[in-house]
Write a protein that holds these residues in place. Structure first.
Motif, PDB file in Angstrom:
ATOM      1  N   THR A  35     126.012 -36.778  77.290  1.00 37.15           N
ATOM      2  CA  THR A  35     124.580 -36.862  77.012  1.00 37.15           C
ATOM      3  C   THR A  35     123.969 -35.537  77.416  1.00 37.15           C
ATOM      4  O   THR A  35     124.310 -34.979  78.465  1.00 37.15           O
ATOM      5  CB  THR A  35     123.904 -38.004  77.796  1.00 37.15           C
ATOM      6  OG1 THR A  35     124.132 -37.805  79.184  1.00 37.15           O
ATOM      7  CG2 THR A  35     124.445 -39.355  77.380  1.00 37.15           C
ATOM      8  N   LYS A  79     125.736 -36.000  66.583  1.00 35.43           N
ATOM      9  CA  LYS A  79     124.880 -36.855  67.401  1.00 35.43           C
ATOM     10  C   LYS A  79     125.329 -38.292  67.188  1.00 35.43           C
ATOM     11  O   LYS A  79     125.456 -38.750  66.052  1.00 35.43           O
ATOM     12  CB  LYS A  79     123.421 -36.696  66.988  1.00 35.43           C
ATOM     13  CG  LYS A  79     122.473 -37.371  67.948  1.00 35.43           C
ATOM     14  CD  LYS A  79     121.017 -37.389  67.532  1.00 35.43           C
ATOM     15  CE  LYS A  79     120.495 -36.214  66.801  1.00 35.43           C
ATOM     16  NZ  LYS A  79     119.056 -36.307  66.535  1.00 35.43           N
ATOM     17  N   GLN A  80     125.580 -39.004  68.276  1.00 35.16           N
ATOM     18  CA  GLN A  80     126.060 -40.377  68.203  1.00 35.16           C
ATOM     19  C   GLN A  80     124.887 -41.331  68.014  1.00 35.16           C
ATOM     20  O   GLN A  80     123.807 -41.117  68.551  1.00 35.16           O
ATOM     21  CB  GLN A  80     126.796 -40.769  69.480  1.00 35.16           C
ATOM     22  CG  GLN A  80     128.032 -39.949  69.739  1.00 35.16           C
ATOM     23  CD  GLN A  80     129.172 -40.378  68.866  1.00 35.16           C
ATOM     24  OE1 GLN A  80     129.152 -40.155  67.675  1.00 35.16           O
ATOM     25  NE2 GLN A  80     130.156 -40.980  69.457  1.00 35.16           N
ATOM     26  N   GLU A  81     125.155 -42.392  67.285  1.00 36.26           N
ATOM     27  CA  GLU A  81     124.180 -43.469  67.145  1.00 36.26           C
ATOM     28  C   GLU A  81     124.279 -44.352  68.380  1.00 36.26           C
ATOM     29  O   GLU A  81     125.371 -44.767  68.769  1.00 36.26           O
ATOM     30  CB  GLU A  81     124.481 -44.305  65.905  1.00 36.26           C
ATOM     31  CG  GLU A  81     124.234 -43.575  64.607  1.00 36.26           C
ATOM     32  CD  GLU A  81     122.764 -43.323  64.350  1.00 36.26           C
ATOM     33  OE1 GLU A  81     121.936 -44.165  64.728  1.00 36.26           O
ATOM     34  OE2 GLU A  81     122.456 -42.270  63.774  1.00 36.26           O
ATOM     35  N   VAL A  82     123.159 -44.630  69.000  1.00 40.24           N
ATOM     36  CA  VAL A  82     123.139 -45.497  70.169  1.00 40.24           C
ATOM     37  C   VAL A  82     122.500 -46.812  69.746  1.00 40.24           C
ATOM     38  O   VAL A  82     121.349 -46.847  69.312  1.00 40.24           O
ATOM     39  CB  VAL A  82     122.347 -44.856  71.330  1.00 40.24           C
ATOM     40  CG1 VAL A  82     122.314 -45.783  72.525  1.00 40.24           C
ATOM     41  CG2 VAL A  82     122.953 -43.522  71.698  1.00 40.24           C
ATOM     42  N   THR A  83     123.256 -47.897  69.848  1.00 38.72           N
ATOM     43  CA  THR A  83     122.723 -49.195  69.458  1.00 38.72           C
ATOM     44  C   THR A  83     121.724 -49.670  70.503  1.00 38.72           C
ATOM     45  O   THR A  83     121.752 -49.241  71.655  1.00 38.72           O
ATOM     46  CB  THR A  83     123.855 -50.226  69.323  1.00 38.72           C
ATOM     47  OG1 THR A  83     124.489 -50.379  70.587  1.00 38.72           O
ATOM     48  CG2 THR A  83     124.869 -49.797  68.279  1.00 38.72           C
ATOM     49  N   GLU A  84     120.854 -50.551  70.120  1.00 44.55           N
ATOM     50  CA  GLU A  84     119.823 -51.044  71.029  1.00 44.55           C
ATOM     51  C   GLU A  84     120.437 -51.796  72.205  1.00 44.55           C
ATOM     52  O   GLU A  84     119.962 -51.703  73.328  1.00 44.55           O
ATOM     53  CB  GLU A  84     118.849 -51.949  70.282  1.00 44.55           C
ATOM     54  CG  GLU A  84     117.978 -51.201  69.298  1.00 44.55           C
ATOM     55  CD  GLU A  84     117.017 -52.123  68.584  1.00 44.55           C
ATOM     56  OE1 GLU A  84     116.633 -53.159  69.166  1.00 44.55           O
ATOM     57  OE2 GLU A  84     116.643 -51.805  67.455  1.00 44.55           O
ATOM     58  N   THR A 106     120.230 -37.047  74.507  1.00 43.57           N
ATOM     59  CA  THR A 106     120.859 -37.696  73.373  1.00 43.57           C
ATOM     60  C   THR A 106     122.368 -37.728  73.622  1.00 43.57           C
ATOM     61  O   THR A 106     122.898 -36.871  74.303  1.00 43.57           O
ATOM     62  CB  THR A 106     120.566 -36.898  72.087  1.00 43.57           C
ATOM     63  OG1 THR A 106     119.158 -36.669  71.999  1.00 43.57           O
ATOM     64  CG2 THR A 106     121.007 -37.647  70.856  1.00 43.57           C
ATOM     65  N   TYR A 119     126.067 -37.082  72.455  1.00 42.99           N
ATOM     66  CA  TYR A 119     126.758 -36.208  71.508  1.00 42.99           C
ATOM     67  C   TYR A 119     128.263 -36.356  71.648  1.00 42.99           C
ATOM     68  O   TYR A 119     128.763 -36.753  72.698  1.00 42.99           O
ATOM     69  CB  TYR A 119     126.410 -34.738  71.763  1.00 42.99           C
ATOM     70  CG  TYR A 119     124.984 -34.382  71.449  1.00 42.99           C
ATOM     71  CD1 TYR A 119     124.591 -34.092  70.157  1.00 42.99           C
ATOM     72  CD2 TYR A 119     124.036 -34.320  72.458  1.00 42.99           C
ATOM     73  CE1 TYR A 119     123.275 -33.753  69.870  1.00 42.99           C
ATOM     74  CE2 TYR A 119     122.729 -33.981  72.189  1.00 42.99           C
ATOM     75  CZ  TYR A 119     122.351 -33.698  70.881  1.00 42.99           C
ATOM     76  OH  TYR A 119     121.062 -33.363  70.609  1.00 42.99           O
TER      77      TYR A 119
END
Length: 109
Positions: A67, A93-98, A3, A5
């Protein structure tokens, strides 16, 4: 599964440049031992705190983006909590866009 971070921590303002570098290296190595990758370090410098923390009015801000597996965060934060040089820390925790995730997958293929 890894993930993305972001950790921001504040070091005591009375540390010298060499001590700051040692602290940054120590936490970077600790993250690597726990399986973190793509570690990006940004030294934000000495800044005034909004309120006094542990009798300090200033602090040296360090930002880490990386990560890592979820199991890496607890030992990392424990080391910071027990350290005399860290006066505050926060990991999110970072949001990861698609689109970004697809781009990363294309690069790794």
């Amino acid at each position: 599964m890894t993930t993305v971070y972001e950790t921001m921590y504040i070091l005591r303002p009375d540390l010298g440049d060499e001590q700051v570098e040692q602290a940054v290296t120590k936490y970077q190595n600790l993250l690597r031992e726990q399986g973190a990758e793509d570690i990006q370090i940004q030294n934000r410098g000495k800044r005034r705190l909004a309120y006094e923390i542990k009798k300090h009015r200033d602090g040296i801000y360090i930002q880490l983006n990386y990560t890592a597996p979820a199991t890496a965060i607890a030992p990392f934060e424990r080391a910071m909590r027990l350290s005399e040089e860290v006066i505050r820390y926060l990991t999110i925790k970072q949001e990861v866009t698609e689109a970004k995730a697809a781009k990363e997958e294309a690069v790794s293929v």
